[in-house]
Design a protein around this motif. Structure first.
Motif, PDB file in Angstrom:
ATOM      1  N   PRO A   7       0.959  -1.168  -0.036  1.00  0.00           N
ATOM      2  CA  PRO A   7       0.199   0.095   0.034  1.00  0.00           C
ATOM      3  C   PRO A   7       0.759   1.342   0.052  1.00  0.00           C
ATOM      4  CG  PRO A   7       0.064  -0.992   2.197  1.00  0.00           C
ATOM      5  CD  PRO A   7       0.804  -1.900   1.372  1.00  0.00           C
ATOM      6  N   VAL A   8       2.030   1.254   0.499  1.00  0.00           N
ATOM      7  CA  VAL A   8       2.980   2.280   0.503  1.00  0.00           C
ATOM      8  C   VAL A   8       3.329   2.639  -1.122  1.00  0.00           C
ATOM      9  CG1 VAL A   8       4.862   3.451   1.564  1.00  0.00           C
ATOM     10  CG2 VAL A   8       3.590   1.927   2.920  1.00  0.00           C
ATOM     11  N   ALA A   9       3.723   1.917  -1.836  1.00  0.00           N
ATOM     12  CA  ALA A   9       4.142   1.980  -3.056  1.00  0.00           C
ATOM     13  C   ALA A   9       3.277   2.417  -4.028  1.00  0.00           C
ATOM     14  CB  ALA A   9       4.972   0.870  -3.580  1.00  0.00           C
ATOM     15  N   THR A  36      -4.754   5.320  -1.112  1.00  0.00           N
ATOM     16  CA  THR A  36      -4.280   6.529  -0.509  1.00  0.00           C
ATOM     17  C   THR A  36      -3.729   6.139   0.847  1.00  0.00           C
ATOM     18  OG1 THR A  36      -6.551   6.973   0.639  1.00  0.00           O
ATOM     19  CG2 THR A  36      -6.195   7.930  -1.464  1.00  0.00           C
ATOM     20  N   GLY A  37      -3.027   7.050   1.426  1.00  0.00           N
ATOM     21  CA  GLY A  37      -2.653   6.594   2.841  1.00  0.00           C
ATOM     22  C   GLY A  37      -1.612   7.734   3.414  1.00  0.00           C
ATOM     23  N   ASP A  42       3.943   7.621  14.764  1.00  0.00           N
ATOM     24  CA  ASP A  42       4.688   6.677  15.252  1.00  0.00           C
ATOM     25  C   ASP A  42       5.189   5.628  14.073  1.00  0.00           C
ATOM     26  OD1 ASP A  42       2.430   5.617  14.468  1.00  0.00           O
ATOM     27  OD2 ASP A  42       1.938   4.776  16.247  1.00  0.00           O
ATOM     28  N   GLY A  43       5.201   6.178  12.979  1.00  0.00           N
ATOM     29  CA  GLY A  43       5.693   5.716  11.760  1.00  0.00           C
ATOM     30  C   GLY A  43       5.019   4.493  11.404  1.00  0.00           C
ATOM     31  N   VAL A  44       3.564   4.322  11.945  1.00  0.00           N
ATOM     32  CA  VAL A  44       2.769   3.398  11.091  1.00  0.00           C
ATOM     33  C   VAL A  44       2.249   3.909   9.882  1.00  0.00           C
ATOM     34  CG1 VAL A  44       0.404   2.265  11.449  1.00  0.00           C
ATOM     35  CG2 VAL A  44       2.290   2.369  13.369  1.00  0.00           C
ATOM     36  N   TYR A  45       1.886   3.228   8.898  1.00  0.00           N
ATOM     37  CA  TYR A  45       1.426   4.114   7.529  1.00  0.00           C
ATOM     38  C   TYR A  45      -0.273   3.251   7.655  1.00  0.00           C
ATOM     39  CZ  TYR A  45       1.032   5.210   2.925  1.00  0.00           C
ATOM     40  OH  TYR A  45       0.499   5.963   1.660  1.00  0.00           O
ATOM     41  N   GLU A  46      -0.900   4.244   7.544  1.00  0.00           N
ATOM     42  CA  GLU A  46      -2.318   3.784   7.424  1.00  0.00           C
ATOM     43  C   GLU A  46      -2.847   4.041   5.956  1.00  0.00           C
ATOM     44  OE1 GLU A  46      -5.542   4.884  10.771  1.00  0.00           O
ATOM     45  OE2 GLU A  46      -5.469   6.599   9.647  1.00  0.00           O
ATOM     46  N   PHE A  47      -3.737   3.214   5.370  1.00  0.00           N
ATOM     47  CA  PHE A  47      -3.782   2.996   4.195  1.00  0.00           C
ATOM     48  C   PHE A  47      -5.369   2.762   3.756  1.00  0.00           C
ATOM     49  CE2 PHE A  47      -2.706  -1.172   4.984  1.00  0.00           C
ATOM     50  CZ  PHE A  47      -3.541  -1.973   4.225  1.00  0.00           C
ATOM     51  N   GLN A  48      -5.928   3.121   2.625  1.00  0.00           N
ATOM     52  CA  GLN A  48      -7.223   2.816   2.195  1.00  0.00           C
ATOM     53  C   GLN A  48      -7.144   2.531   0.674  1.00  0.00           C
ATOM     54  OE1 GLN A  48      -9.296   6.617   3.459  1.00  0.00           O
ATOM     55  NE2 GLN A  48     -10.550   5.342   4.696  1.00  0.00           N
ATOM     56  N   PRO A  58      -8.698  -3.597   0.407  1.00  0.00           N
ATOM     57  CA  PRO A  58      -7.996  -3.745   1.750  1.00  0.00           C
ATOM     58  C   PRO A  58      -7.796  -2.161   2.101  1.00  0.00           C
ATOM     59  CG  PRO A  58      -6.362  -4.286  -0.103  1.00  0.00           C
ATOM     60  CD  PRO A  58      -7.745  -4.322  -0.764  1.00  0.00           C
ATOM     61  N   SER A  59      -8.019  -2.171   3.573  1.00  0.00           N
ATOM     62  CA  SER A  59      -7.765  -0.641   4.126  1.00  0.00           C
ATOM     63  C   SER A  59      -7.008  -1.298   5.458  1.00  0.00           C
ATOM     64  CB  SER A  59      -8.765   0.043   4.070  1.00  0.00           C
ATOM     65  OG  SER A  59      -9.310   0.544   2.956  1.00  0.00           O
ATOM     66  N   GLY A  60      -6.105  -0.518   6.144  1.00  0.00           N
ATOM     67  CA  GLY A  60      -5.747  -0.844   7.283  1.00  0.00           C
ATOM     68  C   GLY A  60      -4.423   0.135   7.741  1.00  0.00           C
ATOM     69  N   GLN A  61      -3.503  -0.645   8.303  1.00  0.00           N
ATOM     70  CA  GLN A  61      -2.215  -0.198   8.983  1.00  0.00           C
ATOM     71  C   GLN A  61      -1.261  -1.167   9.016  1.00  0.00           C
ATOM     72  OE1 GLN A  61      -2.948   1.085  12.967  1.00  0.00           O
ATOM     73  NE2 GLN A  61      -3.902   2.867  12.586  1.00  0.00           N
TER      74      GLN A  61
END
Length: 130
Positions: A7-9, A36-37, A42-48, A58-61
């Protein structure tokens, strides 16, 4: 546990997305399909993820290392499918089955991540487990 997608890329910058009055997501003149995200403090990546402008997929962290913390699945802007929550060591802590945004079942797992505790059925009116 790492997801089968990145999800980051795959995320599109927020500046490229707009939301209309019906809460539909757009990129340019087309309904948005993609991720999107944002990175939290705290360095966690949240995405949708979206399909045709609606939450879908999928969505989440994920942690900074790419391991899942939480994963929810949407269909047509509603929770649909299995939501999973993971412990810091990567073992499965909880799974919840959803249909049309309503929890149908909940299973909490022992610390090994494979042995379920007593499954529960949520109350239809509150969504809390019994």
């Amino acid at each position: 546990m790492k997801p089968s997608y990145d999800p980051v890329a795959l995320s599109v910058p927020d500046e490229e997305i707009r939301i209309d009055g019906n809460q539909s997501y757009w990129r340019g003149s087309e309904r948005f399909t993609g991720f999107t995200g944002e990175e939290l403090d705290d360095g966690v990546y949240e995405f949708q993820s979206f399909k045709d402008g609606w939450l879908d997929g999928p969505s989440g962290q994920v942690t900074a290392d790419g391991d899942l913390i939480e994963e929810e699945w949407y269909q047509g802007n509603h929770l649909y499918g299995i939501t999973r929550e993971f412990r810091h060591d990567g073992t499965l802590a909880k799974a919840t089955g959803y249909q049309f945004g309503y929890p149908i079942w909940i299973v909490r797992f022992d610390f090994d991540g494979t042995t379920p505790w007593r499954p529960s059925t949520p109350s239809p009116s509150t969504g809390s487990a019994s």
